[in-house]
Enzyme design. Structure first.
Site, PDB file in Angstrom:
ATOM      1  N   PHE A  12       0.810  -1.229   0.000  1.00 54.26           N
ATOM      2  CA  PHE A  12       0.000   0.000   0.000  1.00 54.26           C
ATOM      3  C   PHE A  12       0.848   1.286   0.000  1.00 54.26           C
ATOM      4  N   ASP A  34      10.498  -6.766  -3.493  1.00 50.32           N
ATOM      5  CA  ASP A  34       9.249  -7.159  -2.850  1.00 50.32           C
ATOM      6  C   ASP A  34       9.013  -8.645  -3.058  1.00 50.32           C
ATOM      7  N   ALA A  35       8.589  -9.321  -1.997  1.00 51.98           N
ATOM      8  CA  ALA A  35       8.350 -10.770  -2.073  1.00 51.98           C
ATOM      9  C   ALA A  35       6.963 -11.083  -2.637  1.00 51.98           C
ATOM     10  N   LEU A  36       6.134 -10.067  -2.829  1.00 51.54           N
ATOM     11  CA  LEU A  36       4.760 -10.270  -3.303  1.00 51.54           C
ATOM     12  C   LEU A  36       4.032 -11.304  -2.453  1.00 51.54           C
ATOM     13  N   ILE A  60      13.311 -10.117   1.792  1.00 48.12           N
ATOM     14  CA  ILE A  60      14.311  -9.364   2.563  1.00 48.12           C
ATOM     15  C   ILE A  60      15.062 -10.256   3.556  1.00 48.12           C
ATOM     16  N   ALA A  82       9.083  -2.996   3.727  1.00 49.74           N
ATOM     17  CA  ALA A  82       8.607  -4.394   3.708  1.00 49.74           C
ATOM     18  C   ALA A  82       8.307  -4.887   5.114  1.00 49.74           C
ATOM     19  N   THR A 132       5.907   2.483  12.928  1.00 51.23           N
ATOM     20  CA  THR A 132       4.518   2.776  13.259  1.00 51.23           C
ATOM     21  C   THR A 132       4.381   3.398  14.651  1.00 51.23           C
ATOM     22  N   ASP A 133       3.282   4.121  14.847  1.00 48.18           N
ATOM     23  CA  ASP A 133       2.999   4.666  16.189  1.00 48.18           C
ATOM     24  C   ASP A 133       2.571   3.561  17.152  1.00 48.18           C
ATOM     25  N   GLU A 134       2.245   2.358  16.613  1.00 45.81           N
ATOM     26  CA  GLU A 134       1.750   1.290  17.497  1.00 45.81           C
ATOM     27  C   GLU A 134       2.814   0.801  18.471  1.00 45.81           C
ATOM     28  N   TYR A 157       2.202  -7.792  16.100  1.00 46.72           N
ATOM     29  CA  TYR A 157       2.661  -6.873  15.040  1.00 46.72           C
ATOM     30  C   TYR A 157       3.487  -5.741  15.638  1.00 46.72           C
ATOM     31  N   LYS A 161       7.509  -4.760  15.248  1.00 44.22           N
ATOM     32  CA  LYS A 161       8.008  -3.470  14.738  1.00 44.22           C
ATOM     33  C   LYS A 161       8.898  -2.803  15.799  1.00 44.22           C
TER      34      LYS A 161
HETATM   35  P1  NAD Z   1       1.422  -3.696   3.205  1.00 44.84           P
HETATM   36  O1  NAD Z   1       1.108  -4.915   4.005  1.00 44.84           O
HETATM   37  O2  NAD Z   1       0.371  -3.102   2.353  1.00 44.84           O
HETATM   38  O3  NAD Z   1       2.677  -4.000   2.258  1.00 44.84           O
HETATM   39  C1  NAD Z   1       3.796  -4.716   2.688  1.00 44.84           C
HETATM   40  C2  NAD Z   1       4.653  -5.048   1.465  1.00 44.84           C
HETATM   41  O4  NAD Z   1       5.822  -5.740   1.921  1.00 44.84           O
HETATM   42  C3  NAD Z   1       3.947  -5.967   0.455  1.00 44.84           C
HETATM   43  O5  NAD Z   1       4.172  -5.519  -0.850  1.00 44.84           O
HETATM   44  C4  NAD Z   1       4.608  -7.318   0.699  1.00 44.84           C
HETATM   45  O6  NAD Z   1       4.630  -8.146  -0.467  1.00 44.84           O
HETATM   46  C5  NAD Z   1       6.015  -6.894   1.124  1.00 44.84           C
HETATM   47  N1  NAD Z   1       6.672  -7.917   1.938  1.00 44.84           N
HETATM   48  C6  NAD Z   1       6.172  -8.563   3.019  1.00 44.84           C
HETATM   49  N2  NAD Z   1       7.070  -9.456   3.489  1.00 44.84           N
HETATM   50  C7  NAD Z   1       8.172  -9.345   2.704  1.00 44.84           C
HETATM   51  C8  NAD Z   1       9.436  -9.972   2.699  1.00 44.84           C
HETATM   52  N3  NAD Z   1       9.753 -10.916   3.592  1.00 44.84           N
HETATM   53  N4  NAD Z   1      10.349  -9.613   1.755  1.00 44.84           N
HETATM   54  C9  NAD Z   1      10.042  -8.655   0.827  1.00 44.84           C
HETATM   55  N5  NAD Z   1       8.844  -8.037   0.776  1.00 44.84           N
HETATM   56  C10 NAD Z   1       7.922  -8.371   1.713  1.00 44.84           C
HETATM   57  O7  NAD Z   1       1.995  -2.642   4.254  1.00 44.84           O
HETATM   58  P2  NAD Z   1       1.826  -1.047   4.265  1.00 44.84           P
HETATM   59  O8  NAD Z   1       0.560  -0.706   4.925  1.00 44.84           O
HETATM   60  O9  NAD Z   1       2.166  -0.515   2.944  1.00 44.84           O
HETATM   61  O10 NAD Z   1       2.992  -0.676   5.309  1.00 44.84           O
HETATM   62  C11 NAD Z   1       4.336  -0.466   4.860  1.00 44.84           C
HETATM   63  C12 NAD Z   1       5.218  -0.188   6.059  1.00 44.84           C
HETATM   64  O11 NAD Z   1       4.749   0.973   6.738  1.00 44.84           O
HETATM   65  C13 NAD Z   1       5.231  -1.308   7.096  1.00 44.84           C
HETATM   66  O12 NAD Z   1       6.539  -1.430   7.571  1.00 44.84           O
HETATM   67  C14 NAD Z   1       4.296  -0.816   8.186  1.00 44.84           C
HETATM   68  O13 NAD Z   1       4.669  -1.328   9.434  1.00 44.84           O
HETATM   69  C15 NAD Z   1       4.516   0.683   8.109  1.00 44.84           C
HETATM   70  N6  NAD Z   1       3.376   1.514   8.528  1.00 44.84           N
HETATM   71  C16 NAD Z   1       2.152   1.314   7.979  1.00 44.84           C
HETATM   72  C17 NAD Z   1       1.105   2.160   8.339  1.00 44.84           C
HETATM   73  C18 NAD Z   1      -0.279   2.005   7.769  1.00 44.84           C
HETATM   74  O14 NAD Z   1      -1.204   2.672   8.224  1.00 44.84           O
HETATM   75  N7  NAD Z   1      -0.476   1.193   6.746  1.00 44.84           N
HETATM   76  C19 NAD Z   1       1.323   3.180   9.292  1.00 44.84           C
HETATM   77  C20 NAD Z   1       2.604   3.324   9.837  1.00 44.84           C
HETATM   78  C21 NAD Z   1       3.623   2.490   9.443  1.00 44.84           C
HETATM   79  O1  DAU Z   2      -1.221   3.093  13.537  1.00 44.53           O
HETATM   80  C1  DAU Z   2      -0.497   2.625  12.440  1.00 44.53           C
HETATM   81  C2  DAU Z   2      -0.978   1.238  12.073  1.00 44.53           C
HETATM   82  O2  DAU Z   2      -2.248   1.404  11.468  1.00 44.53           O
HETATM   83  C3  DAU Z   2      -0.027   0.507  11.138  1.00 44.53           C
HETATM   84  O3  DAU Z   2       1.187   0.288  11.796  1.00 44.53           O
HETATM   85  C4  DAU Z   2      -0.625  -0.830  10.696  1.00 44.53           C
HETATM   86  O4  DAU Z   2       0.229  -1.456   9.743  1.00 44.53           O
HETATM   87  C5  DAU Z   2      -1.974  -0.553  10.055  1.00 44.53           C
HETATM   88  O5  DAU Z   2      -2.599  -1.783   9.701  1.00 44.53           O
HETATM   89  C6  DAU Z   2      -2.869   0.218  11.028  1.00 44.53           C
HETATM   90  O6  DAU Z   2      -3.208  -0.610  12.164  1.00 44.53           O
HETATM   91  P1  DAU Z   2      -4.681  -0.611  12.796  1.00 44.53           P
HETATM   92  O7  DAU Z   2      -4.882  -1.855  13.562  1.00 44.53           O
HETATM   93  O8  DAU Z   2      -4.964   0.676  13.489  1.00 44.53           O
HETATM   94  O9  DAU Z   2      -5.537  -0.612  11.415  1.00 44.53           O
HETATM   95  P2  DAU Z   2      -6.842  -1.399  10.973  1.00 44.53           P
HETATM   96  O10 DAU Z   2      -7.298  -0.817   9.691  1.00 44.53           O
HETATM   97  O11 DAU Z   2      -6.662  -2.885  11.045  1.00 44.53           O
HETATM   98  O12 DAU Z   2      -7.883  -1.004  12.104  1.00 44.53           O
HETATM   99  C7  DAU Z   2      -8.213   0.367  12.358  1.00 44.53           C
HETATM  100  C8  DAU Z   2      -9.180   0.395  13.522  1.00 44.53           C
HETATM  101  O13 DAU Z   2     -10.424  -0.179  13.097  1.00 44.53           O
HETATM  102  C9  DAU Z   2      -8.734  -0.449  14.719  1.00 44.53           C
HETATM  103  O14 DAU Z   2      -9.139   0.211  15.908  1.00 44.53           O
HETATM  104  C10 DAU Z   2      -9.502  -1.758  14.560  1.00 44.53           C
HETATM  105  C11 DAU Z   2     -10.786  -1.324  13.876  1.00 44.53           C
HETATM  106  N1  DAU Z   2     -11.397  -2.304  12.952  1.00 44.53           N
HETATM  107  C12 DAU Z   2     -10.591  -2.842  11.988  1.00 44.53           C
HETATM  108  C13 DAU Z   2     -11.099  -3.748  11.071  1.00 44.53           C
HETATM  109  C14 DAU Z   2     -10.217  -4.382  10.010  1.00 44.53           C
HETATM  110  C15 DAU Z   2     -12.740  -2.600  13.025  1.00 44.53           C
HETATM  111  O15 DAU Z   2     -13.469  -2.085  13.892  1.00 44.53           O
HETATM  112  N2  DAU Z   2     -13.248  -3.495  12.119  1.00 44.53           N
HETATM  113  C16 DAU Z   2     -12.490  -4.087  11.149  1.00 44.53           C
HETATM  114  O16 DAU Z   2     -13.014  -4.923  10.374  1.00 44.53           O
END
Ligand code: NAD
Ligand code: DAU
Length: 351
Positions: A12, A34-36, A60, A82, A132-134, A157, A161
Site C-alpha cells: 500500500f 518485494d516478495a509479493l 528481505i 517491507a 509505526t505509532d503502534e 505486530y 516493529k
Molecule cells: P502492506 O502490508 O500493504 O505491504 C507490505 C509489502 O511488503 C507488500 O508488498 C509485501 O509483499 C512486502 N513484503 C512482506 N514481506 C516481505 C518480505 N519478507 N520480503 C520482501 N517483501 C515483503 O503494508 P503497508 O501498509 O504498505 O505498510 C508499509 C510499512 O509501513 C510497514 O513497515 C508498516 O509497518 C509501516 N506503517 C504502515 C502504516 C499504515 O497505516 N499502513 C502506518 C505506519 C507504518
Molecule cells: O497506527 C499505524 C498502524 O495502522 C499501522 O502500523 C498498521 O500497519 C496498520 O494496519 C494500522 O493498524 P490498525 O490496527 O490501526 O488498522 P486497521 O485498519 O486494522 O484497524 C483500524 C481500527 O479499526 C482499529 O481500531 C480496529 C478497527 N477495525 C478494523 C477492522 C479491520 C474494526 O473495527 N473493524 C475491522 O473490520
C-alpha cells in the site's frame, strides 16, 4: 542519477511512494524489492517497470540477494517498508511477523552495514526504517505520542516493529550506520489492501455486506493521507539527521464508528442510494484482543525541524479515497482473486 533501494514497494504505502518518487524526483532510480506476499501487488506498479523503476522479486530475509543488490548498485539510500502489517493477522499467526519484521529488518541492516563499511554505497547514504505509532502502545483519553514516549507494544505486530526499531537504533549507536526511524499513524488512500478498516468498509458497503465494527467502535486512530506520508518520508530522507526518530501524523483523530458513518453516508451519496442504506449494514462484533484504545501523534518535531506538515485534510483525503475505490473496483477484484500472483510467478519465477 541516484539509486534508492525500496523494500515492500508493491504494498500500500510502497506503491504510493514509488509513484510519488517517479512524479517528483526525475534524477532518482528505484530498485523495488518485494516478495509479493498476499499484500503485495505487482499490477499496482507494472506500468512503471523498466526505465527508472526496476522490480526485483525477492525476500528481505535472503541475505545473499541483499548482498548482490548492494554489490551491483551504488545505493544512495534504503527506504524500508517491507513488513507484515496487519494486526489481526499477527494475532492469528505471529511467526511471519518475526521472520519479516524482525529477522528481515536485521538482514537489511546487516547488508547495508557491510556495503557502507566497504565504501560501496553512495556518499550521504541513509537507511530509513518506516515504522509505526503502534510501538508506543495505547493512549488514554488525553495526550499524544512524542519521539520519547516509552515503547509499550500490545500486539505481536507492534512488538515485531518495536524489535525492528531497536535493531535500527542499535546499528546507529554501535556501528554508526546512518539510520533514521519514522513512526507514523494510520494511513489511508489508494491501493490499500481491503483487510484494513477503510477499504474493507468501502468494499463491503458497495457489496452490501455487513460492516464489522470491533467492540463499541469507540477506539480512536489518527488518520493521515498516504501521499502526505510519502512526502514526509522524502523530507526525512533528504533533510533528516542520522540517528534521529521522527513521528508523523495527520492530526485527524476519529473514532472508528465515526469513520464508518462517514463512509456509509458518502458512498450512499455517490451511488444515489437512499440515505441510511449503508448504516443499516453496521454490525458490532467481538473486540480485537489487546485492542489499543487511542493513538494520537505529536508531529511537532518534524514540523519544527524539517518543515513538514500534512497537506490534505481528512475531508478531502477520504473523498479522494472513496472516488479512487469506486473507479478501481477491478484493482480490488484482481488483488483479492490472486490472478496477479499467478502472473508474476510465471514471469518472474516463484519464491
Ligand atoms: P502492506 O502490508 O500493504 O505491504 C507490505 C509489502 O511488503 C507488500 O508488498 C509485501 O509483499 C512486502 N513484503 C512482506 N514481506 C516481505 C518480505 N519478507 N520480503 C520482501 N517483501 C515483503 O503494508 P503497508 O501498509 O504498505 O505498510 C508499509 C510499512 O509501513 C510497514 O513497515 C508498516 O509497518 C509501516 N506503517 C504502515 C502504516 C499504515 O497505516 N499502513 C502506518 C505506519 C507504518
Ligand atoms: O497506527 C499505524 C498502524 O495502522 C499501522 O502500523 C498498521 O500497519 C496498520 O494496519 C494500522 O493498524 P490498525 O490496527 O490501526 O488498522 P486497521 O485498519 O486494522 O484497524 C483500524 C481500527 O479499526 C482499529 O481500531 C480496529 C478497527 N477495525 C478494523 C477492522 C479491520 C474494526 O473495527 N473493524 C475491522 O473490520
Amino acid at each position: 542519477m541516484h539509486t534508492y533501494l525500496v523494500t515492500g514497494g508493491c504494498g500500500f504505502i510502497g506503491v504510493n511512494f514509488v509513484r510519488r518518487v517517479m512524479e517528483t524526483r526525475p534524477d532518482w532510480r528505484l530498485i523495488n524489492l518485494d516478495a509479493l506476499t498476499y499484500a503485495g501487488n505487482f499490477g499496482s506498479i507494472s506500468d512503471l517497470d523498466g526505465g527508472r523503476h526496476r522490480f526485483v522479486h525477492g525476500d528481505i530475509t535472503d541475505g545473499d540477494l541483499l548482498k548482490r543488490i548492494f554489490d551491483e548498485n551504488e545505493i544512495s539510500g534504503v527506504i524500508h517498508f517491507a513488513a507484515e502489517s496487519h494486526v489481526d493477522r499477527s494475532i492469528l499467526g505471529p511467526a511471519a511477523f518475526v521472520d519479516t519484521n524482525v529477522t528481515g529488518t536485521f538482514k537489511m541492516l546487516q547488508a547495508g552495514l557491510e556495503a557502507w563499511k566497504a565504501g560501496r554505497v553512495a556518499p550521504g547514504f541513509r537507511f530509513l526504517h518506516v515504522s509505526t505509532d503502534e510501538v508506543y502502545g495505547s493512549l488514554g483519553a488525553e495526550g499524544s505520542f512524542t519521539e520519547t514516549t516509552r515503547y509499550d507494544p500490545s500486539s505481536p505486530y507492534s512488538a515485531s516493529k518495536a524489535a525492528a526499531d531497536h535493531f535500527v537504533r542499535a546499528y546507529h549507536r554501535t556501528f554508526g550506520l546512518p539510520t533514521m526511524i519514522t513512526n507514523c499513524s494510520n494511513n489511508y488512500g489508494p491501493y490499500q489492501f481491503p483487510e484494513k478498516l477503510i477499504p474493507l468498509i468501502i468494499f463491503n458497503i458497495l457489496n452490501e455486506k455487513p460492516l464489522p465494527v470491533y467492540g463499541d467502535g469507540s477506539n480512536v486512530r489518527d488518520w493521515l493521507y498516504v501521499v502526505d506520508h510519502c512526502d514526509a518520508l522524502l523530507t526525512v530522507l533528504e533533510k533528516g539527521s542520522p540517528g534521529e526518530t521522527y513521528n508523523i501524523g495527520g492530526g485527524e483523530e476519529k473514532k472508528n464508528i465515526e469513520i464508518v458513518h462517514i463512509l456509509c453516508d458518502l458512498v450512499d451519496q455517490r451511488l444515489n442510494r437512499p440515505s441510511g442504506t449503508g448504516r443499516k449494514l453496521i454490525t458490532f462484533v467481538a473486540d480485537r484482543p489487546g485492542h489499543d484504545l487511542r493513538y494520537a501523534i505529536d508531529a511537532s518535531k518534524i514540523e519544527r525541524e524539517l518543515s513538514w506538515r500534512p497537506g490534505v485534510d481528512f475531508e478531502e483525503g477520504i473523498a479522494r479515497t472513496i472516488d479512487w475505490y469506486l473507479n478501481n473496483m477491478d484493482w480490488v477484484e484482481s488483488i483479492t482473486s490472486g490472478e496477479y500472483h499467478g502472473w508474476v510467478n510465471e514471469n518472474y519465477g516463484s519464491r
